[in-house]
Design an enzyme around this catalytic site. Structure first.
Site, PDB file in Angstrom:
ATOM      1  N   THR A 117      20.486 -57.839  23.665  1.00 47.65           N
ATOM      2  CA  THR A 117      19.338 -56.937  23.474  1.00 47.65           C
ATOM      3  C   THR A 117      19.756 -55.516  23.121  1.00 47.65           C
ATOM      4  O   THR A 117      18.911 -54.672  22.861  1.00 47.65           O
ATOM      5  CB  THR A 117      18.453 -56.904  24.740  1.00 47.65           C
ATOM      6  OG1 THR A 117      19.275 -56.714  25.889  1.00 47.65           O
ATOM      7  CG2 THR A 117      17.687 -58.210  24.903  1.00 47.65           C
ATOM      8  N   LYS A 164      24.737 -48.086  37.034  1.00 46.64           N
ATOM      9  CA  LYS A 164      23.695 -47.147  36.628  1.00 46.64           C
ATOM     10  C   LYS A 164      24.050 -45.742  37.101  1.00 46.64           C
ATOM     11  O   LYS A 164      24.571 -45.566  38.201  1.00 46.64           O
ATOM     12  CB  LYS A 164      22.357 -47.542  37.258  1.00 46.64           C
ATOM     13  CG  LYS A 164      21.759 -48.830  36.697  1.00 46.64           C
ATOM     14  CD  LYS A 164      20.964 -48.561  35.447  1.00 46.64           C
ATOM     15  CE  LYS A 164      20.172 -49.803  35.045  1.00 46.64           C
ATOM     16  NZ  LYS A 164      19.422 -49.588  33.808  1.00 46.64           N
ATOM     17  N   THR A 165      23.758 -44.759  36.276  1.00 45.67           N
ATOM     18  CA  THR A 165      23.882 -43.365  36.677  1.00 45.67           C
ATOM     19  C   THR A 165      22.509 -42.728  36.492  1.00 45.67           C
ATOM     20  O   THR A 165      21.560 -43.390  36.060  1.00 45.67           O
ATOM     21  CB  THR A 165      24.913 -42.620  35.812  1.00 45.67           C
ATOM     22  OG1 THR A 165      24.425 -42.568  34.453  1.00 45.67           O
ATOM     23  CG2 THR A 165      26.260 -43.330  35.824  1.00 45.67           C
ATOM     24  N   LYS A 203      22.110 -49.806  42.622  1.00 42.59           N
ATOM     25  CA  LYS A 203      22.513 -50.747  41.584  1.00 42.59           C
ATOM     26  C   LYS A 203      23.822 -50.326  40.932  1.00 42.59           C
ATOM     27  O   LYS A 203      24.011 -49.169  40.570  1.00 42.59           O
ATOM     28  CB  LYS A 203      21.407 -50.854  40.524  1.00 42.59           C
ATOM     29  CG  LYS A 203      21.640 -51.980  39.529  1.00 42.59           C
ATOM     30  CD  LYS A 203      20.434 -52.207  38.653  1.00 42.59           C
ATOM     31  CE  LYS A 203      20.683 -53.363  37.700  1.00 42.59           C
ATOM     32  NZ  LYS A 203      19.525 -53.618  36.835  1.00 42.59           N
ATOM     33  N   ARG A 243      10.188 -59.666  28.996  1.00 45.48           N
ATOM     34  CA  ARG A 243      10.808 -58.583  28.233  1.00 45.48           C
ATOM     35  C   ARG A 243      10.280 -58.545  26.797  1.00 45.48           C
ATOM     36  O   ARG A 243       9.633 -59.468  26.336  1.00 45.48           O
ATOM     37  CB  ARG A 243      12.324 -58.773  28.197  1.00 45.48           C
ATOM     38  CG  ARG A 243      12.755 -59.950  27.332  1.00 45.48           C
ATOM     39  CD  ARG A 243      14.247 -60.054  27.229  1.00 45.48           C
ATOM     40  NE  ARG A 243      14.811 -60.377  28.526  1.00 45.48           N
ATOM     41  CZ  ARG A 243      16.113 -60.486  28.753  1.00 45.48           C
ATOM     42  NH1 ARG A 243      16.960 -60.304  27.778  1.00 45.48           N
ATOM     43  NH2 ARG A 243      16.565 -60.798  29.943  1.00 45.48           N
ATOM     44  N   HIS A 298      27.352 -53.105  28.445  1.00 41.26           N
ATOM     45  CA  HIS A 298      27.487 -52.079  29.473  1.00 41.26           C
ATOM     46  C   HIS A 298      28.359 -52.651  30.592  1.00 41.26           C
ATOM     47  O   HIS A 298      28.738 -53.838  30.549  1.00 41.26           O
ATOM     48  CB  HIS A 298      26.123 -51.600  29.986  1.00 41.26           C
ATOM     49  CG  HIS A 298      25.218 -52.690  30.473  1.00 41.26           C
ATOM     50  ND1 HIS A 298      25.441 -53.364  31.663  1.00 41.26           N
ATOM     51  CD2 HIS A 298      24.089 -53.230  29.940  1.00 41.26           C
ATOM     52  CE1 HIS A 298      24.484 -54.267  31.835  1.00 41.26           C
ATOM     53  NE2 HIS A 298      23.648 -54.208  30.810  1.00 41.26           N
ATOM     54  N   HIS A 303      28.041 -56.085  32.179  1.00 35.60           N
ATOM     55  CA  HIS A 303      28.552 -57.272  31.488  1.00 35.60           C
ATOM     56  C   HIS A 303      30.022 -57.531  31.811  1.00 35.60           C
ATOM     57  O   HIS A 303      30.520 -58.643  31.605  1.00 35.60           O
ATOM     58  CB  HIS A 303      28.440 -57.092  29.970  1.00 35.60           C
ATOM     59  CG  HIS A 303      27.039 -57.080  29.448  1.00 35.60           C
ATOM     60  ND1 HIS A 303      26.475 -55.966  28.859  1.00 35.60           N
ATOM     61  CD2 HIS A 303      26.078 -58.036  29.426  1.00 35.60           C
ATOM     62  CE1 HIS A 303      25.239 -56.247  28.479  1.00 35.60           C
ATOM     63  NE2 HIS A 303      24.964 -57.487  28.830  1.00 35.60           N
ATOM     64  N   LYS A 340      13.858 -60.798  37.128  1.00 38.97           N
ATOM     65  CA  LYS A 340      12.917 -59.963  36.379  1.00 38.97           C
ATOM     66  C   LYS A 340      11.524 -60.132  36.966  1.00 38.97           C
ATOM     67  O   LYS A 340      11.136 -61.208  37.397  1.00 38.97           O
ATOM     68  CB  LYS A 340      12.884 -60.362  34.897  1.00 38.97           C
ATOM     69  CG  LYS A 340      14.235 -60.341  34.192  1.00 38.97           C
ATOM     70  CD  LYS A 340      14.718 -58.938  33.962  1.00 38.97           C
ATOM     71  CE  LYS A 340      15.931 -58.910  33.041  1.00 38.97           C
ATOM     72  NZ  LYS A 340      17.053 -59.696  33.469  1.00 38.97           N
ATOM     73  N   GLN A 393      18.706 -72.793  27.984  1.00 37.05           N
ATOM     74  CA  GLN A 393      20.078 -72.522  28.416  1.00 37.05           C
ATOM     75  C   GLN A 393      20.819 -73.823  28.682  1.00 37.05           C
ATOM     76  O   GLN A 393      22.006 -73.945  28.381  1.00 37.05           O
ATOM     77  CB  GLN A 393      20.086 -71.635  29.670  1.00 37.05           C
ATOM     78  CG  GLN A 393      21.491 -71.184  30.045  1.00 37.05           C
ATOM     79  CD  GLN A 393      21.497 -70.069  31.071  1.00 37.05           C
ATOM     80  OE1 GLN A 393      20.656 -69.186  31.051  1.00 37.05           O
ATOM     81  NE2 GLN A 393      22.456 -70.101  31.976  1.00 37.05           N
ATOM     82  N   ASP A 424      22.745 -65.118  40.107  1.00 41.89           N
ATOM     83  CA  ASP A 424      21.332 -65.359  39.784  1.00 41.89           C
ATOM     84  C   ASP A 424      21.166 -66.419  38.705  1.00 41.89           C
ATOM     85  O   ASP A 424      20.056 -66.882  38.445  1.00 41.89           O
ATOM     86  CB  ASP A 424      20.670 -64.043  39.337  1.00 41.89           C
ATOM     87  CG  ASP A 424      21.316 -63.450  38.096  1.00 41.89           C
ATOM     88  OD1 ASP A 424      22.557 -63.480  37.998  1.00 41.89           O
ATOM     89  OD2 ASP A 424      20.583 -62.951  37.223  1.00 41.89           O
TER      90      ASP A 424
END
Length: 430
Positions: free
Chosen positions: A38, A235-236, A232, A84, A43, A46, A80, A176, A197
């Site tokens: 996406t 993340k910043t 999390k 999305r 990031h 991954h 989620k 999947q 997950d």
């Protein structure tokens, strides 16, 4: 190297299907991890799955990266709360190319290697299915009861979740599972790996392989990475930490790892580096003897920055860090590229002045009190200069008569003013 044992001491196994370790000991095994396309960059979230593939290849097995061109058009319901946005094929293909470039730094895709890494896109085979052929050839093999038992489905059907679950997302596990079946047939892929997950989606694939091809396939997941404070990972305040240098500068990337807590650093150095168990134990021991030296964080930041970017980018990040914390020189400052310079001084007060003003030359007192209000008055500025409390580009201002001209510009645009030891101001000439 025993792949499973390697992941165990690193804390990278959450669930593993019985027989997986025996399969890996028996023969060179192909295993895959799915990556959501996406964005046109990975990031650091991954990186956990990619590191699993890296260790897999290091142990002599074959890593397969599956870019979810088809599944990215649907959206995985796991973790989620709502559906999305869907992407078009052109965007997905562009993103795939960008991801391949990044992954080439982490995995060996060269033809010369027997267990070379492979990248595939599930859109290439899923686009061939018609709706009727999919529900006939795939859907009939699994009951709704089986699909409803998955945690990812249960959570979305919970009475407290008002958004519910669309049919599109409900079928995600079948899509999947079809990926795993396809890779099993085309690449003899017998193992799928992913975050914890994903366990339900992965085991749907092993079930399809068993029911349709009477084959045997395996599943392995790693824990979802969290920070010691419960926030999390990855993340910043400004968002994701990306591997793309244009999205997250190598300096900011380096700083992210450098600023981790002791507990997190001890966990991350096992997960995100290739250092051996003995090396990690030695670094942790050294760190515990003198935590204030932050040996653990420094080594973690070094290893990951070099792995994702390069040694040159790492050296530049270290040099840039020294500048911010008072040890840098004017020469080092002038060497910084604009991207790194702005990353280092992100958030400091900024003043804009005319480029013509600098071109003509302006005395430092007028610049810092009239044109850029670093000081409220010329008198205070002169007193600060006399007390060695003013610097331009890390160089002490020796006299109020100093003329600031284009030779002071960093990246032809910026001047760094400093009041005292810690107060920085960015003057932008445009």
């Amino acid at each position: 190297m025993n792949f499973v044992e390697e992941l165990k001491w690193r804390g990278m196994i959450h669930d593993i299907m019985p027989g997986t370790e025996e399969q890996l000991k028996k023969e060179m095994t192909s295993a895959y991890v799915g990556i959501d396309p996406t964005a046109d960059s990975l990031h650091i979230g991954h990186l956990v799955g990619v590191m699993m593939l890296k260790h897999l290849q290091n142990a002599g097995h074959q890593p397969i990266v599956l870019v979810g061109g088809a599944t990215g058009m649907i959206g995985d319901p796991s973790m989620k709360s709502q559906e999305r946005n869907l992407l078009d094929e052109t965007t997905l293909r562009h993103n795939q190319d960008c991801l391949k470039n990044q992954l080439s730094r982490l995995l060996d895709f060269s033809d010369a290697k027997e267990n070379q890494a492979i990248m595939v896109n599930n859109y290439d085979w899923m686009k061939e299915f018609s709706f009727l052929s999919f529900i006939r050839d795939i859907g009939k093999h699994l009951t709704v009861n089986y699909m409803m038992s998955k945690d990812s489905v249960k959570k979305r059907l919970d009475s407290s979740n008002k958004s519910g679950l669309s049919f599109t997302e409900f079928t995600y596990q079948l899509v999947q599972g079809t990926d795993f079946l396809h890779l099993y047939r085309e690449h003899n892929c017998k193992l799928q790996m992913g975050g914890s997950d994903q366990w339900g989606n992965i085991t749907t694939g092993t079930e399809l392989i068993r029911r349709i091809d009477r084959g045997e396939a395996f599943a392995m997941t790693c824990p979802l990475i969290t920070k010691a404070d419960g926030k999390k990972f990855g993340k910043t305040e400004s968002g994701n930490v990306w591997l793309d240098a244009e999205r997250t500068t190598p300096y900011a990337f380096y700083q992210f790892w450098l600023n981790t807590s002791d507990d997190d650093a001890e966990k991350y150095i096992k997960i995100f580096t290739m250092l051996s168990q003995e090396e990690v134990a030695s670094i942790v021991s050294e760190h515990q003897e003198a935590p204030h030296r932050r040996v653990l964080q420094q080594r973690l930041a070094k290893e990951v920055t070099i792995m994702v970017h390069s040694e040159e980018e790492y050296d530049a990040a270290v040099e840039a860090s020294a500048i911010l914390f008072g040890k840098g020189t004017q020469e080092q400052l002038q060497k910084l590229d604009e991207r790194t310079f702005l990353a280092v001084f992100e958030g400091v007060p900024q003043f804009k002045v005319s480029a013509d003003l600098i071109k003509e030359g302006v005395d430092v007192v007028s610049l810092l009190s009239e044109h850029a209000e670093v000081f409220p008055s010329k008198g205070e500025l002169r007193r600060s200069i006399k007390g060695n409390g003013v610097s331009i580009n890390k160089q002490k201002v020796a006299s109020p008569e100093v003329i600031i001209d284009p030779s002071y510009l960093i990246a032809n645009k910026y001047i760094l003013a400093q009041k005292g030891k810690k107060n920085y101001y960015l003057i932008i000439a445009e």
